[in-house]
Design a protein around this motif. Structure first.
Motif, mmCIF file in Angstrom:
data_model
loop_
_atom_site.group_PDB
_atom_site.id
_atom_site.type_symbol
_atom_site.label_atom_id
_atom_site.label_comp_id
_atom_site.label_asym_id
_atom_site.label_seq_id
_atom_site.Cartn_x
_atom_site.Cartn_y
_atom_site.Cartn_z
ATOM 1 N N LEU A 57 0.834 -1.207 0.000
ATOM 2 C CA LEU A 57 0.000 0.000 0.000
ATOM 3 C C LEU A 57 0.865 1.252 0.000
ATOM 4 N N TYR A 58 1.816 1.290 0.923
ATOM 5 C CA TYR A 58 2.662 2.481 1.072
ATOM 6 C C TYR A 58 3.597 2.683 -0.118
ATOM 7 N N LEU A 59 4.192 1.601 -0.568
ATOM 8 C CA LEU A 59 5.155 1.718 -1.669
ATOM 9 C C LEU A 59 4.467 2.145 -2.963
ATOM 10 N N ALA A 60 3.333 1.541 -3.243
ATOM 11 C CA ALA A 60 2.649 1.864 -4.490
ATOM 12 C C ALA A 60 2.043 3.266 -4.445
ATOM 13 N N TRP A 61 1.590 3.725 -3.271
ATOM 14 C CA TRP A 61 1.096 5.107 -3.177
ATOM 15 C C TRP A 61 2.218 6.067 -3.537
ATOM 16 N N TRP A 62 3.427 5.723 -3.139
ATOM 17 C CA TRP A 62 4.599 6.543 -3.455
ATOM 18 C C TRP A 62 4.896 6.503 -4.948
ATOM 19 N N GLY A 63 4.713 5.328 -5.550
ATOM 20 C CA GLY A 63 4.944 5.201 -6.987
ATOM 21 C C GLY A 63 5.200 3.750 -7.377
ATOM 22 N N TRP A 64 4.953 3.449 -8.646
ATOM 23 C CA TRP A 64 5.208 2.086 -9.120
ATOM 24 C C TRP A 64 6.683 1.723 -8.987
ATOM 25 N N ASP A 65 7.564 2.715 -9.206
ATOM 26 C CA ASP A 65 8.993 2.434 -9.087
ATOM 27 C C ASP A 65 9.356 2.053 -7.655
ATOM 28 N N ALA A 66 8.716 2.702 -6.668
ATOM 29 C CA ALA A 66 8.978 2.363 -5.266
ATOM 30 C C ALA A 66 8.520 0.947 -4.958
ATOM 31 N N LEU A 67 7.385 0.543 -5.526
ATOM 32 C CA LEU A 67 6.891 -0.812 -5.302
ATOM 33 C C LEU A 67 7.862 -1.841 -5.857
ATOM 34 N N ALA A 68 8.338 -1.615 -7.074
ATOM 35 C CA ALA A 68 9.260 -2.564 -7.696
ATOM 36 C C ALA A 68 10.594 -2.614 -6.960
ATOM 37 N N VAL A 69 11.148 -1.436 -6.664
ATOM 38 C CA VAL A 69 12.450 -1.378 -5.991
ATOM 39 C C VAL A 69 12.341 -1.922 -4.574
ATOM 40 N N GLY A 70 11.264 -1.562 -3.857
ATOM 41 C CA GLY A 70 11.094 -2.051 -2.491
ATOM 42 C C GLY A 70 10.954 -3.555 -2.429
ATOM 43 N N GLY A 71 10.198 -4.116 -3.378
ATOM 44 C CA GLY A 71 10.057 -5.572 -3.414
ATOM 45 C C GLY A 71 11.375 -6.261 -3.676
#
Length: 261
Positions: A189-203
């Motif tokens: 939730l938090y990463l994707a709200w920040w951006g798709w790039d954050a979701l990919a990099v965080g994962g």
């Protein structure tokens, strides 16, 4: 240093004192509200003047005022770490509608990491309510900014990261705990709200950091390849690091592929 960063740091000190209680009592199934904090040695209730974050521990030289029993240095270290984390989040997010949401994430990250390191568990008492709190705070952030696409992105990201971890949990039994799966949804939730790039990099960073920690433990401790290792701290560290580096990493990748504008 901006006022919001200083204010967040002070708030972090106060919150960190409470998080010490949470990290100690939740694994034991005890209330985090009652009774009041007590000396681990003589069980005397700690007075308010002796419960000032960091300062009281320093003035008392790490000992109980009544019985002189040692008080672990973990307490002021957790308070300082929470203060630094809160200040860092404020510096990164700024005085925006999203700040309360990400401060909450920082607030749950500290006890979750401590508990997972200590008892190899991510308690439902902290993780599950965080879904509701995150959705409320991120909705407020989207309403305040008018960026409803970010909220939709957060919902998709939360479901996606939860599904990925659930798939790993099913396909590779023992590879991770069910608590990791539940936490993945919150972080998504938090990463994707920040951006798709954050979701990919965080994962990606979660598994990279987890792998590095596992290799270090195998090389320098008695842990073996089949030893159960806490993955929650790596997930949390990867998420916070992604908030910082996702944009430049995304730009770098797009530059390599020739897709950047």
């Amino acid at each position: 240093m901006s006022p919001e960063v200083v204010g967040a740091g002070i708030l972090g000190l106060l919150v960190g004192s409470f998080l010490n209680v949470v990290a100690h009592r939740v694994p034991l199934g005890e209330s985090v509200v009652r009774p009041a904090s007590r000396c681990p040695g003589c069980r005397t209730e700690i007075r308010r003047r002796d419960n000032i974050p960091v300062l009281s521990w320093v003035l008392l030289r790490g000992r109980c005022r009544v019985c002189s029993s040692p008080i672990s240095v973990r307490y002021p270290l957790v308070e300082l770490a929470t203060a630094l984390l809160f200040a860092g989040i404020a510096a990164l997010v700024g005085l925006t509608w999203a700040l309360p949401a990400y401060l909450y994430l920082a607030g749950i990250a500290v006890p979750l990491a401590l508990i997972d390191l200590q008892v190899r568990r991510l308690p439902d008492q902290i993780v599950l309510p965080s879904y509701a709190v995150a959705l409320v705070l991120l909705t407020v952030a989207s309403a305040g900014t008018g960026d409803w696409a970010a909220l939709l992105r957060a919902l998709v990201g939360g479901v996606s990261l939860f599904a990925l971890y659930a798939l790993i949990f099913v396909v590779k039994p023992g590879g991770m705990g069910l608590g990791d799966v539940k936490l993945a949804g919150v972080l998504g939730l938090y990463l994707a709200w920040w951006g798709w790039d954050a979701l990919a990099v965080g994962g990606f960073l979660a598994f990279l950091i987890g792998g590095l920690i596992a290799v270090g433990l195998i090389l320098f401790t008695s842990a073996g390849r089949r030893s159960k290792m806490p993955f929650g701290p790596a997930m949390l560290a990867g998420a916070f690091l992604a908030l910082i580096v996702a944009a430049p990493v995304g730009d770098w990748y797009l530059g390599l592929t020739g897709l950047s504008t």
